[in-house]
Design an enzyme around this catalytic site. Structure first.
Site, PDB file in Angstrom:
ATOM      1  N   CYS A   8      47.214  65.160  21.911  1.00 45.99           N
ATOM      2  CA  CYS A   8      46.486  65.103  20.652  1.00 45.99           C
ATOM      3  C   CYS A   8      46.125  63.680  20.257  1.00 45.99           C
ATOM      4  O   CYS A   8      46.666  62.710  20.780  1.00 45.99           O
ATOM      5  CB  CYS A   8      47.322  65.691  19.519  1.00 45.99           C
ATOM      6  SG  CYS A   8      47.902  67.339  19.878  1.00 45.99           S
ATOM      7  N   GLY A  34      42.081  65.472  23.167  1.00 50.73           N
ATOM      8  CA  GLY A  34      42.238  66.897  22.876  1.00 50.73           C
ATOM      9  C   GLY A  34      40.912  67.492  22.467  1.00 50.73           C
ATOM     10  O   GLY A  34      40.228  66.954  21.610  1.00 50.73           O
ATOM     11  N   ASN A 108      51.196  64.117  17.035  1.00 52.74           N
ATOM     12  CA  ASN A 108      50.935  63.910  18.469  1.00 52.74           C
ATOM     13  C   ASN A 108      52.283  63.750  19.158  1.00 52.74           C
ATOM     14  O   ASN A 108      53.063  62.885  18.773  1.00 52.74           O
ATOM     15  CB  ASN A 108      50.082  62.646  18.648  1.00 52.74           C
ATOM     16  CG  ASN A 108      49.895  62.233  20.105  1.00 52.74           C
ATOM     17  OD1 ASN A 108      49.665  61.075  20.378  1.00 52.74           O
ATOM     18  ND2 ASN A 108      49.991  63.157  21.025  1.00 52.74           N
ATOM     19  N   GLY A 109      52.540  64.565  20.172  1.00 55.06           N
ATOM     20  CA  GLY A 109      53.802  64.461  20.904  1.00 55.06           C
ATOM     21  C   GLY A 109      54.475  65.808  21.004  1.00 55.06           C
ATOM     22  O   GLY A 109      53.867  66.832  20.690  1.00 55.06           O
ATOM     23  N   TYR A 250      46.476  57.148  32.786  1.00 52.55           N
ATOM     24  CA  TYR A 250      45.383  58.111  32.724  1.00 52.55           C
ATOM     25  C   TYR A 250      44.846  58.406  31.340  1.00 52.55           C
ATOM     26  O   TYR A 250      43.645  58.532  31.136  1.00 52.55           O
ATOM     27  CB  TYR A 250      45.860  59.445  33.327  1.00 52.55           C
ATOM     28  CG  TYR A 250      44.956  60.617  33.022  1.00 52.55           C
ATOM     29  CD1 TYR A 250      43.752  60.771  33.699  1.00 52.55           C
ATOM     30  CD2 TYR A 250      45.295  61.550  32.045  1.00 52.55           C
ATOM     31  CE1 TYR A 250      42.909  61.840  33.401  1.00 52.55           C
ATOM     32  CE2 TYR A 250      44.454  62.611  31.753  1.00 52.55           C
ATOM     33  CZ  TYR A 250      43.269  62.753  32.427  1.00 52.55           C
ATOM     34  OH  TYR A 250      42.440  63.790  32.137  1.00 52.55           O
TER      35      TYR A 250
HETATM   36  P1  AMP Z   1      44.752  68.176  40.015  1.00 53.56           P
HETATM   37  O1  AMP Z   1      45.502  67.358  41.016  1.00 53.56           O
HETATM   38  O2  AMP Z   1      43.776  69.109  40.609  1.00 53.56           O
HETATM   39  O3  AMP Z   1      45.733  68.932  39.141  1.00 53.56           O
HETATM   40  O4  AMP Z   1      43.919  67.175  39.072  1.00 53.56           O
HETATM   41  C1  AMP Z   1      44.223  65.822  38.970  1.00 53.56           C
HETATM   42  C2  AMP Z   1      43.235  65.126  38.059  1.00 53.56           C
HETATM   43  O5  AMP Z   1      43.456  65.492  36.696  1.00 53.56           O
HETATM   44  C3  AMP Z   1      43.381  63.630  38.144  1.00 53.56           C
HETATM   45  O6  AMP Z   1      42.156  63.144  38.602  1.00 53.56           O
HETATM   46  C4  AMP Z   1      43.634  63.139  36.747  1.00 53.56           C
HETATM   47  O7  AMP Z   1      42.612  62.236  36.406  1.00 53.56           O
HETATM   48  C5  AMP Z   1      43.555  64.341  35.862  1.00 53.56           C
HETATM   49  N1  AMP Z   1      44.801  64.486  35.077  1.00 53.56           N
HETATM   50  C6  AMP Z   1      46.004  64.032  35.354  1.00 53.56           C
HETATM   51  N2  AMP Z   1      46.899  64.408  34.418  1.00 53.56           N
HETATM   52  C7  AMP Z   1      46.250  65.107  33.501  1.00 53.56           C
HETATM   53  C8  AMP Z   1      46.622  65.753  32.280  1.00 53.56           C
HETATM   54  N3  AMP Z   1      47.875  65.770  31.823  1.00 53.56           N
HETATM   55  N4  AMP Z   1      45.661  66.355  31.599  1.00 53.56           N
HETATM   56  C9  AMP Z   1      44.410  66.376  32.047  1.00 53.56           C
HETATM   57  N5  AMP Z   1      44.006  65.800  33.178  1.00 53.56           N
HETATM   58  C10 AMP Z   1      44.895  65.171  33.911  1.00 53.56           C
END
Ligand code: AMP
Length: 472
Positions: A8, A34, A108-109, A250
């Site tokens: 969030c 989000g 958030n959290g 990320y």
């Molecule tokens: P996958 O390995 O198919 O699950 O997707 C990995 C990708 O999702 C990576 O390129 C990250 O940039 C992105 N990613 C990593 N962690 C998250 C997260 N918690 N929420 C959304 N996207 C994420």
């Protein structure tokens, strides 16, 4: 099928005329935190008015114009569920009427003891409207045990365990706070003669505020007509913080400053380290847009291998992970990125991304590159293998679903169909920080700084027999 990921974003304002406008701009800038629901609550000191809905903040505001939200103070929230599913009741800020007036709360959290507290209040007869962990704070604040005492908010916050950044509002003030470990970020800025508070500094900038400082872990800030008052609601006895390193890997926007570090610079440094730790002979470095951009720049700079655009991103497709339905997510992967065949054909490619979670998206990207004629594909990931779920607000799947949960690097490489695979080391991950002990790396190490007992997935607080009405 369980709903997928995300956490969030918060934005609050005090003492700025037409507060709804900077709040809207701020939330729009942290939409990446989000995309499932958004809400803005504003007060003019007499009345409290709100708009809330499912969807992106601009979609919500298009449906419910904010011109009616009169007042110079307010708080807003963008959410994707880390506890609780996507239904309108769960959209924040939560607005409640206590005996002493209206409170609005945005979180958030993830609270690791929410289940216990909720149970305690339910047994005493309390009724919960949402399936979010955030609602327990509402009950703590309304509890006569805390309500009648001085420093009630500090006392209520002291009951919470886990990760939280909260914004709260009454008619007279807004409050901002972070848990004593500082898991999630929260920064303060000046806006005109007033104040703004945001999950990320990029939102302060885009709302027309100037960054002042971070809310300190364990600090409770109250901003009212007399200015900003700071107090400590909880000392950190462990002597170190647990700031979420994944915000830097990320989650946060590259133009934000998080925990005192510029996000883009940290990611560039990760790319450089990655080039040192896993060198390879190749013709081009290709970022996965946008998550791999900064690290790819660093990798290219350190290795001397030129950066090129191997993929074009369609900006009208949401982040694949944020699509609430798994089938949409699978479709989204195909729609989101297209290969530039003339760039990749017959080239040895280093493809750089920030992380691999389930591995499905990277595998598809490699298929696309091979189909477009890439001769070699070397995958470089700017964090260590993600092996453990997060219980503090980043939405990772279970260890079984995490590709690195059960497989070693060679098995992952083979699953991906890559020629080589290199992850950043744990030392590399912590190398940009002056005191690495201040970061939570539980998703990489399995060392959880606050006991996660009681957390059983994002729907931990949902009673399956209770299906509250879903409004469009
Ligand atoms: P996958 O390995 O198919 O699950 O997707 C990995 C990708 O999702 C990576 O390129 C990250 O940039 C992105 N990613 C990593 N962690 C998250 C997260 N918690 N929420 C959304 N996207 C994420």
């Amino acid at each position: 099928m369980s709903k997928l990921r995300e956490e969030c974003g918060l934005f609050g304002v005090f003492g700025a005329p037409e507060a709804a406008t900077p709040i809207y701009r701020g939330l729009f800038s942290i939409q990446h935190r989000g995309q499932e629901g958004a809400g803005i609550v504003v007060s003019d000191g007499v009345k409290v008015r709100s708009v809330k809905g499912l969807g992106l903040v601009n979609e919500v505001v298009a449906r419910h114009p904010i011109d009616e939200l009169k007042g110079d103070r307010g708080i807003g929230h963008v959410r994707y569920s880390t506890t609780g599913s996507s239904r309108i009741q769960n959209v924040q800020p939560l607005v409640v009427e206590c005996v002493d007036g209206i409170w609005a709360i945005a979180h958030n959290g993830n609270l690791v003891n929410a289940r216990k507290l909720r149970r305690m209040y339910q047994e005493a007869g309390a009724i919960f409207q949402t399936s979010t962990d955030s609602e327990v704070l509402v009950h703590l604040l309304a509890d006569p045990l805390y309500r009648t005492r001085p420093q009630r908010v500090a006392r209520a916050l002291n009951e919470l365990e886990g990760a939280f950044a909260f914004l709260m509002m009454t008619k007279d003030c807004i409050m901002a706070t972070r848990d004593a470990f500082g898991f999630r970020p929260l920064s303060i800025g000046r806006i005109g003669g007033g104040w703004a508070v945001a999950s990320e500094t990029c939102a302060l900038v885009q709302a027309g505020a100037t960054y002042e400082r971070d809310v300190e872990p364990g600090e409770l800030i109250v901003i009212d007509a007399n200015g900003l008052h700071s107090s400590v609601f909880r000392e950190n006895e462990s002597g170190h913080l647990a700031q979420c390193v994944f915000e830097l890997v990320y989650f946060a926007r590259p133009d934000s400053r998080v925990f005192g570090y510029n996000v883009h610079n940290v990611r560039c440094a990760y790319g450089m380290k990655l080039a040192e730790e896993h060198p390879v002979e190749a013709d081009i470095v290709v970022p996965v847009p946008d998550s791999g951009n900064s690290a790819a720049i660093g990798f290219s700079q350190r290795s001397g291998i030129p950066l090129n655009a191997g993929f074009i991103r369609n900006h009208y497709v949401g982040r694949t992970f944020i699509m609430p339905d798994a089938d949409d997510r699978a479709n989204g992967v195909d729609m989101k990125l297209a290969v530039l065949p003339d760039v990749v054909n017959q080239k040895r490619i280093v493809i750089v991304d920030d992380s691999i979670v389930r591995g499905t998206t990277m595998r598809k990207r490699i298929e696309l590159l091979r189909a477009a004629g890439a001769s070699e594909i070397h995958v470089r990931i700017s964090c260590p293998p993600t092996m453990f779920p997060c219980v503090y607000g980043i939405d990772f799947p279970t260890t079984e679903e995490l590709i690195a949960g059960k497989r070693d690097v060679e098995a992952i490489r083979s699953f991906l169909g890559a020629d080589s695979l290199g992850y950043l080391s744990q030392e590399g991950l912590l190398s940009p920080f002056s005191d690495p002990r201040n970061f939570c790396c539980a998703c990489f190490t399995g060392k959880y700084p606050v006991d996660p007992a009681g957390m059983k997935g994002k729907r931990a607080l949902e009673n399956s027999s209770l299906e509250l009405g879903l409004h469009p």
